[in-house]
Design a protein around this motif. Structure first.
Motif, short mmCIF file in Angstrom:
data_model
loop_
_atom_site.label_atom_id
_atom_site.label_comp_id
_atom_site.label_asym_id
_atom_site.label_seq_id
_atom_site.Cartn_x
_atom_site.Cartn_y
_atom_site.Cartn_z
N GLU A 155 -18.38 78.86 29.61
CA GLU A 155 -19.10 77.71 30.14
C GLU A 155 -19.83 78.05 31.44
OE1 GLU A 155 -16.47 73.92 29.28
OE2 GLU A 155 -15.21 75.65 29.83
N TRP A 156 -19.27 78.99 32.19
CA TRP A 156 -19.85 79.37 33.47
C TRP A 156 -19.90 80.89 33.59
CZ3 TRP A 156 -21.42 75.69 37.13
CH2 TRP A 156 -21.03 74.36 36.85
N ILE A 157 -20.90 81.36 34.31
CA ILE A 157 -21.01 82.78 34.67
C ILE A 157 -21.27 82.83 36.18
CG2 ILE A 157 -22.35 84.91 34.48
CD1 ILE A 157 -23.05 84.09 31.62
N ILE A 158 -20.49 83.62 36.89
CA ILE A 158 -20.77 83.86 38.31
C ILE A 158 -20.76 85.37 38.53
CG2 ILE A 158 -18.34 83.50 38.97
CD1 ILE A 158 -19.54 82.44 41.70
N ASP A 159 -21.86 85.88 39.06
CA ASP A 159 -22.03 87.33 39.16
C ASP A 159 -22.54 87.71 40.54
OD1 ASP A 159 -22.15 90.00 37.84
OD2 ASP A 159 -24.29 89.81 38.26
N ASP A 160 -21.98 88.78 41.07
CA ASP A 160 -22.46 89.34 42.33
C ASP A 160 -23.55 90.34 41.99
OD1 ASP A 160 -22.95 90.46 44.77
OD2 ASP A 160 -20.87 91.01 45.19
N SER A 161 -24.77 89.87 41.91
CA SER A 161 -25.88 90.74 41.50
C SER A 161 -26.34 91.66 42.62
CB SER A 161 -27.06 89.89 41.02
OG SER A 161 -27.55 89.06 42.08
N ALA A 162 -25.98 91.34 43.86
CA ALA A 162 -26.38 92.17 45.00
C ALA A 162 -25.52 93.42 45.12
CB ALA A 162 -26.31 91.37 46.29
N GLN A 163 -24.22 93.30 44.78
CA GLN A 163 -23.30 94.42 44.89
C GLN A 163 -22.45 94.54 43.63
OE1 GLN A 163 -21.01 94.08 48.52
NE2 GLN A 163 -22.81 93.73 49.78
N PRO A 164 -23.08 94.86 42.49
CA PRO A 164 -22.28 95.02 41.26
C PRO A 164 -21.26 96.14 41.45
CG PRO A 164 -24.64 95.03 40.78
CD PRO A 164 -24.49 95.13 42.27
N GLN A 165 -20.04 95.90 40.98
CA GLN A 165 -18.97 96.87 41.24
C GLN A 165 -19.10 98.13 40.41
OE1 GLN A 165 -15.11 95.14 41.40
NE2 GLN A 165 -14.05 97.08 41.60
N GLY A 166 -19.74 98.04 39.27
CA GLY A 166 -19.87 99.23 38.42
C GLY A 166 -18.77 99.33 37.39
N TRP A 167 -17.97 98.28 37.25
CA TRP A 167 -16.98 98.23 36.18
C TRP A 167 -16.90 96.79 35.70
CZ3 TRP A 167 -12.82 95.48 34.58
CH2 TRP A 167 -12.08 96.02 33.53
#
Length: 203
Positions: A155-167
């Protein structure tokens, strides 16, 4: 079970912090099953000491260490070796971050992340960046954004697009997957602030 060298280095690191004295205790056998399943896996993250997988072994190792210290032998040498190895290894592990000034300062982006996560209702299904997942587990059904076995169409997506962790996916794949979710018409952008993107699935 013994190659590549990462596996041998893991065993060396685990035993060296006890000055190798733990090998004198039968309690050490309790650590063997965990090492066996880790080294038999084809997941390379299990082989080394870079993640948390050795945490369960440390109480076993130090129980064996204490047990060994009660037996006749080179106790002073073992204690000195244990202390020396610990001091040498410490800068390579997260505990060393406590000595860094940046550890004691709050990232200003954190307030934004918390504010956006507060907009997600309790009980919702969520796909979130790996660093955000632990902050949602107590009140939502959350999975890691990009993980292959994640719940489909959360229902929801929250993403850190500035600092993707790489995993579990690379930063480029993270951005591509986020762009796909934003442009496929199934989600609307609720917020895009300080690099955090919050999407809600359309009814």
């Amino acid at each position: 079970m013994v190659t590549p060298d990462t596996k041998a280095l893991t065993v060396l690191a685990l035993l060296s912090v006890t000055g190798f004295l733990a090998v004198r205790s039968p309690l050490l056998w309790a650590a063997v099953p965990t090492l066996l399943w880790r080294f038999a896996s084809d997941n390379q993250a299990y082989w080394g000491t870079g993640y948390h997988y050795s945490a369960v072994l440390m109480p076993v190792l130090f129980a064996a260490f204490v047990d060994a210290l009660t037996r006749p032998g080179p106790v002073r040498y073992a204690l000195a070796a244990s202390a020396a190895v610990t001091v040498l290894l410490l800068p390579q592990f997260p505990l060393w971050q406590l000595t860094q000034p940046a550890t004691w300062h709050t990232d200003p982006r954190l307030a934004t992340a918390r504010r956006l996560m507060d907009r997600i209702p309790d009980g919702a299904t969520v796909a979130a960046s790996n660093r955000l997942v632990p902050q949602l587990t107590n009140r939502t059904l959350v999975s890691v954004f990009g993980l292959g076995d994640s719940r489909p169409d959360p229902e929801w997506i929250i993403d850190d697009s500035a600092q993707p962790q790489g995993w579990p996916i690379s930063p480029d794949d993270d951005r591509s997957l986020l762009s796909e979710a934003r442009n496929n018409g199934r989600y609307r952008t609720v917020a895009d602030q300080d690099g955090y993107v919050l999407l809600q699935r359309r009814p």
